[in-house]
Scaffold this motif. Structure first.
Motif, PDB file in Angstrom:
ATOM      1  N   TYR A   1      -5.192   6.291  -1.217  1.00 34.00           N
ATOM      2  CA  TYR A   1      -4.437   5.071  -0.911  1.00 34.00           C
ATOM      3  C   TYR A   1      -4.460   4.157  -2.136  1.00 34.00           C
ATOM      4  N   TYR A   2      -3.262   3.733  -2.531  1.00 35.79           N
ATOM      5  CA  TYR A   2      -3.098   2.913  -3.724  1.00 35.79           C
ATOM      6  C   TYR A   2      -2.565   1.534  -3.358  1.00 35.79           C
TER       7      TYR A   2
ATOM      8  N   TRP B   1       0.847  -1.186   0.000  1.00 39.59           N
ATOM      9  CA  TRP B   1       0.000   0.000   0.000  1.00 39.59           C
ATOM     10  C   TRP B   1       0.888   1.244   0.000  1.00 39.59           C
TER      11      TRP B   1
ATOM     12  N   GLN C   1      -9.950   7.146  -1.775  1.00 34.83           N
ATOM     13  CA  GLN C   1      -9.730   8.325  -0.948  1.00 34.83           C
ATOM     14  C   GLN C   1     -10.041   8.020   0.513  1.00 34.83           C
TER      15      GLN C   1
ATOM     16  N   ARG D   1       3.823  10.465  -3.861  1.00 29.91           N
ATOM     17  CA  ARG D   1       3.326   9.190  -3.373  1.00 29.91           C
ATOM     18  C   ARG D   1       4.365   8.577  -2.437  1.00 29.91           C
TER      19      ARG D   1
ATOM     20  N   ARG E   1       0.433   5.769  -0.468  1.00 27.34           N
ATOM     21  CA  ARG E   1      -0.554   6.838  -0.373  1.00 27.34           C
ATOM     22  C   ARG E   1       0.025   8.142  -0.921  1.00 27.34           C
TER      23      ARG E   1
ATOM     24  N   GLY F   1      -6.820   3.681  -6.806  1.00 22.25           N
ATOM     25  CA  GLY F   1      -6.775   4.458  -5.584  1.00 22.25           C
ATOM     26  C   GLY F   1      -8.132   4.622  -4.930  1.00 22.25           C
TER      27      GLY F   1
ATOM     28  N   ALA G   1      -5.307  10.956   2.455  1.00 29.79           N
ATOM     29  CA  ALA G   1      -4.599  10.730   1.201  1.00 29.79           C
ATOM     30  C   ALA G   1      -5.425   9.808   0.314  1.00 29.79           C
TER      31      ALA G   1
ATOM     32  N   ASP H   1      -3.106  11.394   7.920  1.00 27.71           N
ATOM     33  CA  ASP H   1      -3.276  10.163   7.147  1.00 27.71           C
ATOM     34  C   ASP H   1      -4.174  10.377   5.926  1.00 27.71           C
TER      35      ASP H   1
END
Length: 119
Positions: free
Chosen positions: A94-95, A36, A114, A45, A38, A112, A92, A90
């Protein structure tokens, strides 16, 4: 080729919890190291957490240690990120990432999801 689809993002208050998921397809999931990352607005990133193909090894960036937990279910081709004690920083997108380890990302990315931490 690997396809990754994240889900589970949303709005949560500071101190709250959220779990994001990433469903994978297109290649034997159990052979893939997963991670993971972000990206916050205006920032690059960054790495968050990674897990080995068996789930036996994990690694986290310092800022989330003790608050976030990465896990996986190979039978469901899914990797999770459980986020507790969330902070505004935190916030962001998240990918999900496949094929890398630690801060070295693999070649495959999801679209991704949110995560917003705000009161």
């Amino acid at each position: 080729q690997v396809q990754l689809v994240e889900s589970g993002g949303g709005l949560v208050q500071p101190g709250g919890s959220l779990r994001v998921s990433c469903a994978a397809s297109g290649r034997t999931f159990s052979s893939l190291f997963m991670g993971w990352f972000r990206q916050a607005p205006g920032k690059e990133r960054e790495f968050v957490a990674t897990i080995s193909n068996s789930g036996g090894s994990t690694y986290y960036t310092e800022s989330v240690k003790g608050r976030f937990t990465i896990s996986r279910e190979n039978a469901k081709n899914t990797v999770y990120l459980q986020m507790n004690s969330l902070k505004p920083e935190d916030t962001a997108v998240y990918y999900c990432n496949a094929g890398g380890w630690g801060r070295s990302a693999g070649n495959y990315w999801g679209q991704g999801t949110q995560v917003t931490v705000s009161s």
